[in-house]
Design a protein around this motif. Structure first.
Motif, PDB file in Angstrom:
ATOM      1  N   TYR A 213       0.930  -1.147  -0.083  1.00  0.00           N
ATOM      2  CA  TYR A 213      -0.032   0.116  -0.097  1.00  0.00           C
ATOM      3  C   TYR A 213       0.771   1.184   0.085  1.00  0.00           C
ATOM      4  O   TYR A 213       1.985   1.438   0.581  1.00  0.00           O
ATOM      5  CB  TYR A 213      -0.838   0.052   1.225  1.00  0.00           C
ATOM      6  CG  TYR A 213      -2.065  -0.985   1.045  1.00  0.00           C
ATOM      7  CD1 TYR A 213      -3.198  -0.896   0.488  1.00  0.00           C
ATOM      8  CD2 TYR A 213      -1.719  -2.579   1.389  1.00  0.00           C
ATOM      9  CE1 TYR A 213      -4.136  -1.798   0.382  1.00  0.00           C
ATOM     10  CE2 TYR A 213      -2.565  -3.473   1.080  1.00  0.00           C
ATOM     11  CZ  TYR A 213      -3.924  -2.931   0.653  1.00  0.00           C
ATOM     12  OH  TYR A 213      -4.807  -4.146   0.428  1.00  0.00           O
ATOM     13  N   SER A 214       0.440   2.324  -0.631  1.00  0.00           N
ATOM     14  CA  SER A 214       1.097   3.573  -0.691  1.00  0.00           C
ATOM     15  C   SER A 214       0.121   4.696  -0.295  1.00  0.00           C
ATOM     16  O   SER A 214      -0.856   4.723  -0.586  1.00  0.00           O
ATOM     17  CB  SER A 214       1.499   3.995  -2.183  1.00  0.00           C
ATOM     18  OG  SER A 214       1.908   2.660  -2.747  1.00  0.00           O
ATOM     19  N   HIS A 215       0.833   5.392   0.671  1.00  0.00           N
ATOM     20  CA  HIS A 215      -0.017   6.556   1.190  1.00  0.00           C
ATOM     21  C   HIS A 215       0.213   7.726   0.434  1.00  0.00           C
ATOM     22  O   HIS A 215       1.342   8.466   0.242  1.00  0.00           O
ATOM     23  CB  HIS A 215       0.550   6.837   2.747  1.00  0.00           C
ATOM     24  CG  HIS A 215      -0.331   7.701   3.553  1.00  0.00           C
ATOM     25  ND1 HIS A 215      -1.333   8.492   3.072  1.00  0.00           N
ATOM     26  CD2 HIS A 215      -0.145   8.266   4.811  1.00  0.00           C
ATOM     27  CE1 HIS A 215      -1.990   9.118   3.799  1.00  0.00           C
ATOM     28  NE2 HIS A 215      -1.129   8.987   4.931  1.00  0.00           N
ATOM     29  N   SER A 216      -0.686   8.297  -0.274  1.00  0.00           N
ATOM     30  CA  SER A 216      -0.662   9.546  -0.973  1.00  0.00           C
ATOM     31  C   SER A 216       0.238  10.697  -0.450  1.00  0.00           C
ATOM     32  O   SER A 216       0.934  11.388  -1.031  1.00  0.00           O
ATOM     33  CB  SER A 216      -1.835   9.952  -1.481  1.00  0.00           C
ATOM     34  OG  SER A 216      -2.620  10.217  -0.338  1.00  0.00           O
ATOM     35  N   LYS A 217      -0.007  10.839   0.873  1.00  0.00           N
ATOM     36  CA  LYS A 217       0.490  11.998   1.749  1.00  0.00           C
ATOM     37  C   LYS A 217       2.133  11.636   1.745  1.00  0.00           C
ATOM     38  O   LYS A 217       2.832  12.781   1.977  1.00  0.00           O
ATOM     39  CB  LYS A 217      -0.090  12.199   3.003  1.00  0.00           C
ATOM     40  CG  LYS A 217      -0.940  13.390   3.410  1.00  0.00           C
ATOM     41  CD  LYS A 217      -1.160  13.678   4.493  1.00  0.00           C
ATOM     42  CE  LYS A 217      -0.874  14.706   5.142  1.00  0.00           C
ATOM     43  NZ  LYS A 217      -1.169  14.877   6.501  1.00  0.00           N
ATOM     44  N   LYS A 218       2.506  10.532   1.678  1.00  0.00           N
ATOM     45  CA  LYS A 218       3.959  10.161   1.583  1.00  0.00           C
ATOM     46  C   LYS A 218       4.946  10.855   0.292  1.00  0.00           C
ATOM     47  O   LYS A 218       5.862  10.836   0.489  1.00  0.00           O
ATOM     48  CB  LYS A 218       4.220   8.777   1.925  1.00  0.00           C
ATOM     49  CG  LYS A 218       3.902   8.407   3.306  1.00  0.00           C
ATOM     50  CD  LYS A 218       4.338   7.100   3.788  1.00  0.00           C
ATOM     51  CE  LYS A 218       3.736   6.336   4.975  1.00  0.00           C
ATOM     52  NZ  LYS A 218       4.007   5.092   5.273  1.00  0.00           N
ATOM     53  N   LEU A 219       3.992  11.010  -0.498  1.00  0.00           N
ATOM     54  CA  LEU A 219       4.699  11.118  -1.903  1.00  0.00           C
ATOM     55  C   LEU A 219       5.286  12.531  -1.977  1.00  0.00           C
ATOM     56  O   LEU A 219       6.381  12.615  -2.349  1.00  0.00           O
ATOM     57  CB  LEU A 219       3.674  10.765  -3.105  1.00  0.00           C
ATOM     58  CG  LEU A 219       4.287  10.670  -4.418  1.00  0.00           C
ATOM     59  CD1 LEU A 219       5.439   9.520  -4.441  1.00  0.00           C
ATOM     60  CD2 LEU A 219       2.917  10.441  -5.531  1.00  0.00           C
ATOM     61  N   PRO A 220       4.359  13.491  -1.849  1.00  0.00           N
ATOM     62  CA  PRO A 220       4.930  14.811  -1.847  1.00  0.00           C
ATOM     63  C   PRO A 220       6.450  15.327  -1.480  1.00  0.00           C
ATOM     64  O   PRO A 220       7.240  15.974  -1.989  1.00  0.00           O
ATOM     65  CB  PRO A 220       3.578  15.961  -1.425  1.00  0.00           C
ATOM     66  CG  PRO A 220       2.749  14.897  -1.682  1.00  0.00           C
ATOM     67  CD  PRO A 220       3.052  13.510  -1.247  1.00  0.00           C
ATOM     68  N   PRO A 221       6.540  15.061  -0.227  1.00  0.00           N
ATOM     69  CA  PRO A 221       7.940  15.194   0.638  1.00  0.00           C
ATOM     70  C   PRO A 221       9.061  14.751  -0.244  1.00  0.00           C
ATOM     71  O   PRO A 221      10.062  15.083  -0.119  1.00  0.00           O
ATOM     72  CB  PRO A 221       7.689  15.074   1.900  1.00  0.00           C
ATOM     73  CG  PRO A 221       6.464  14.324   2.383  1.00  0.00           C
ATOM     74  CD  PRO A 221       5.522  14.447   1.104  1.00  0.00           C
ATOM     75  N   LEU A 222       8.695  13.299  -0.562  1.00  0.00           N
ATOM     76  CA  LEU A 222       9.551  12.685  -1.171  1.00  0.00           C
ATOM     77  C   LEU A 222      10.032  13.347  -2.448  1.00  0.00           C
ATOM     78  O   LEU A 222      11.147  13.343  -2.825  1.00  0.00           O
ATOM     79  CB  LEU A 222       9.161  10.992  -1.728  1.00  0.00           C
ATOM     80  CG  LEU A 222       9.934  10.202  -2.304  1.00  0.00           C
ATOM     81  CD1 LEU A 222      11.361   9.980  -1.751  1.00  0.00           C
ATOM     82  CD2 LEU A 222       9.369   8.883  -2.781  1.00  0.00           C
ATOM     83  N   GLU A 244       5.408  -2.566   5.552  1.00  0.00           N
ATOM     84  CA  GLU A 244       4.897  -3.660   5.226  1.00  0.00           C
ATOM     85  C   GLU A 244       3.716  -4.056   4.750  1.00  0.00           C
ATOM     86  O   GLU A 244       2.830  -3.078   4.426  1.00  0.00           O
ATOM     87  CB  GLU A 244       4.474  -4.088   6.941  1.00  0.00           C
ATOM     88  CG  GLU A 244       5.778  -4.188   7.894  1.00  0.00           C
ATOM     89  CD  GLU A 244       6.694  -5.256   7.708  1.00  0.00           C
ATOM     90  OE1 GLU A 244       6.407  -6.105   7.189  1.00  0.00           O
ATOM     91  OE2 GLU A 244       7.832  -4.896   8.096  1.00  0.00           O
ATOM     92  N   PRO A 245       3.620  -5.222   3.977  1.00  0.00           N
ATOM     93  CA  PRO A 245       2.438  -5.603   3.336  1.00  0.00           C
ATOM     94  C   PRO A 245       1.151  -5.877   4.139  1.00  0.00           C
ATOM     95  O   PRO A 245       1.516  -6.138   4.996  1.00  0.00           O
ATOM     96  CB  PRO A 245       2.846  -6.621   2.159  1.00  0.00           C
ATOM     97  CG  PRO A 245       4.084  -6.957   2.655  1.00  0.00           C
ATOM     98  CD  PRO A 245       4.744  -6.313   3.428  1.00  0.00           C
ATOM     99  N   VAL A 246       0.138  -5.777   3.501  1.00  0.00           N
ATOM    100  CA  VAL A 246      -0.837  -6.346   4.264  1.00  0.00           C
ATOM    101  C   VAL A 246      -1.982  -7.415   3.692  1.00  0.00           C
ATOM    102  O   VAL A 246      -2.238  -7.089   2.380  1.00  0.00           O
ATOM    103  CB  VAL A 246      -1.775  -5.061   4.677  1.00  0.00           C
ATOM    104  CG1 VAL A 246      -2.991  -5.313   5.406  1.00  0.00           C
ATOM    105  CG2 VAL A 246      -0.971  -3.778   5.381  1.00  0.00           C
ATOM    106  N   GLU A 247      -2.606  -8.248   4.469  1.00  0.00           N
ATOM    107  CA  GLU A 247      -3.385  -9.176   3.812  1.00  0.00           C
ATOM    108  C   GLU A 247      -4.719  -8.469   3.487  1.00  0.00           C
ATOM    109  O   GLU A 247      -5.192  -7.937   4.340  1.00  0.00           O
ATOM    110  CB  GLU A 247      -3.542 -10.111   4.811  1.00  0.00           C
ATOM    111  CG  GLU A 247      -4.454 -11.607   4.106  1.00  0.00           C
ATOM    112  CD  GLU A 247      -4.548 -12.679   5.233  1.00  0.00           C
ATOM    113  OE1 GLU A 247      -4.627 -12.252   6.657  1.00  0.00           O
ATOM    114  OE2 GLU A 247      -4.995 -13.798   4.747  1.00  0.00           O
ATOM    115  N   LEU A 248      -5.160  -8.754   2.337  1.00  0.00           N
ATOM    116  CA  LEU A 248      -6.216  -8.128   1.793  1.00  0.00           C
ATOM    117  C   LEU A 248      -7.728  -8.309   2.816  1.00  0.00           C
ATOM    118  O   LEU A 248      -8.521  -7.919   3.262  1.00  0.00           O
ATOM    119  CB  LEU A 248      -6.739  -8.553   0.429  1.00  0.00           C
ATOM    120  CG  LEU A 248      -7.999  -7.892  -0.160  1.00  0.00           C
ATOM    121  CD1 LEU A 248      -8.165  -6.318   0.093  1.00  0.00           C
ATOM    122  CD2 LEU A 248      -8.147  -8.276  -1.578  1.00  0.00           C
TER     123      LEU A 248
END
Ligand SMILES: NC(=O)c1ccc[n+]([C@@H]2O[C@H](COP(=O)([O-])OP(=O)(O)OC[C@H]3O[C@@H](n4cnc5c(N)ncnc54)[C@H](OP(=O)(O)O)[C@@H]3O)[C@@H](O)[C@H]2O)c1
Length: 388
Positions: A213-222, A244-248
């Motif tokens: 999963y990718s958090h949209s908020k983590k992208l801009p500072p990167l 960490e991946p997550v089980e659906l």
């Protein structure tokens, strides 16, 4: 020279004269989308030395190469970010022109101007599997979805342009994105909606199917950091995912628990059965359209196969870089309460949820009195100095 160019040169001369670093101008395409909107917001709030232009697709369409050229000639951006995408279930022409050709037109301009090009890509270009590093890509075939094909071709051409034309690019690959402000209710948020709306009676996945999963908020500072450190990040692809991946199944059942619902039940529907069910529903909907009833299945069901296949991306390359994520501990599970509160409130306001229990997430701010006893509310607010 246009008046904008002259004005910019004058401004640069003036800032150089008084010793201030001149404001950089960035161009973001896709700024009204889930990812683009978060980038716009971040730069506006946190990066005073950058002015990020984010024209919408009416003003600057990736399907009009002349418009892109004219826009860049006029404003002369110092970098370009591409987070635009045609709808996920678009036909071949739209996917090709927006996701592939559009990205390449932008990259050509970046290459000619010798400026960085940040391109947002997707795990759809990768095969299923565990802990996939950035080198994993699907083979390019005619039979892949238009979305995956166009995203994969864009990655391959950007690499080619980097190798042969010196393009200064970085590709950021996202997995399943979660975050606020997805006003189109796509991907993960469609899943959340389906559970909240109680239209998923059973689990459309298998035990032990994990995703990243990718958090949209983590992208801009990167992106901001990468723009400041081109030597390290230029010419590379990065998986941008939670550690960490997550089980659906775990994710769905956790959402169910937060919403205090009894569905979906803990019954795992095997893929062949789910696929047959989908085919039957498609058939019924097609028949209904003949008598004027327009109903559609969510585009995500096109990718239902993915609910049954593990695909986890390795975050190692980014973790081993000099970048440090300030929100490293935030995951889709830890962020769920905030996300649920945001979306359920929003969907209730717009009356999108047909069956949801309205008692959930009702804010304790006098709303009930506003409905039932406005005179009492008014009196209370006046007495308490305008607080409820
Ligand atoms: N959301 C996910 O789950 C997910 C997962 C993996 C990767 N990604 C990647 O993340 C990126 C952004 O996705 P998103 O979820 O933010 O998409 P989104 O919310 O659907 O936004 C799409 C954006 O693209 C713009 N756009 C569409 N057609 C255009 C055109 N012809 N010219 C210029 N702009 C155009 C739209 O602008 P208008 O509104 O003005 O038309 C909108 O701003 C994409 O590269 C996608 O592949 C997303």
């Amino acid at each position: 020279m246009s008046s904008e160019q002259t004005a910019r040169q004058q401004q640069d001369r003036e800032t150089a004269r008084v010793g201030i670093r001149p404001k950089r101008l960035g161009l973001l395409v896709g700024g009204s989308g889930l990812i683009g909107g978060t980038i716009v917001h971040y730069f506006k709030k946190n990066v005073p030395d950058v002015e990020l232009m984010a024209p919408n697709s009416k003003k600057l369409s990736l399907r009009e190469p002349d418009d892109i050229r004219r826009y860049c000639d006029k404003y002369q951006p110092d970098f370009i970010i591409n987070s635009a995408i045609a709808a996920i279930n678009s036909d071949a022409q739209l996917a090709y022109e927006v996701n592939y050709l559009g990205a390449i037109h932008l990259a050509e301009i970046a290459s000619k101007r010798n400026i960085p090009f940040i391109h947002v890509s997707s795990a759809a270009v990768m095969p299923p599997g565990r802990d996939l590093d950035e080198s994993h890509r699907l083979p390019l075939t005619a039979r892949m979805s238009n979305y995956a094909k166009s995203k994969l071709m864009a990655e391959l051409t950007l690499e080619h342009m980097g190798r042969h034309g010196g393009l200064d690019y970085t590709i950021l690959r996202l997995a399943v994105v979660y975050g606020k402000h997805d006003h189109k209710i796509q991907g993960f948020h469609r899943l959340l909606f389906t559970i909240a709306d109680r239209s998923m009676p059973v689990l459309l996945t298998s035990r032990g199917v994990f995703h990243s999963y990718s958090h949209s908020k983590k992208l801009p500072p990167l992106i901001h950091y990468m723009l400041e450190h081109r030597d390290e990040f230029s010419g590379r692809v990065y998986n941008v995912v939670d550690r960490e991946p997550v089980e659906l199944a775990e994710l769905i059942l956790t959402i169910r628990a937060y919403l205090d619902l009894s569905t979906p039940r803990r019954i795992f529907v095997p893929y062949p059965l789910a696929r047959t069910g989908r085919t039957v529903i498609f058939w019924i909907l097609r028949r209904m359209s003949r008598i004027g009833i327009d109903a559609r299945l969510p585009a995500e069901l096109m990718f239902m196969e993915n609910f049954y296949k593990t695909q986890t991306l390795s975050p190692a390359r980014l973790l081993n870089s000099s970048y440090r994520d300030a929100d490293e501990d935030v995951t889709v599970i830890s962020f769920l309460p905030e996300l649920i509160e945001y979306y359920i409130t929003r969907w209730q306001h717009f009356r999108l949820l047909s069956t949801f229990n309205e008692e959930f997430y009702r804010p304790d701010n006098g709303l009930e009195e506003f409905r039932q006893a406005p005179d009492r509310l008014l009196e209370k607010i006046h007495r308490n100095g305008y607080t409820v």
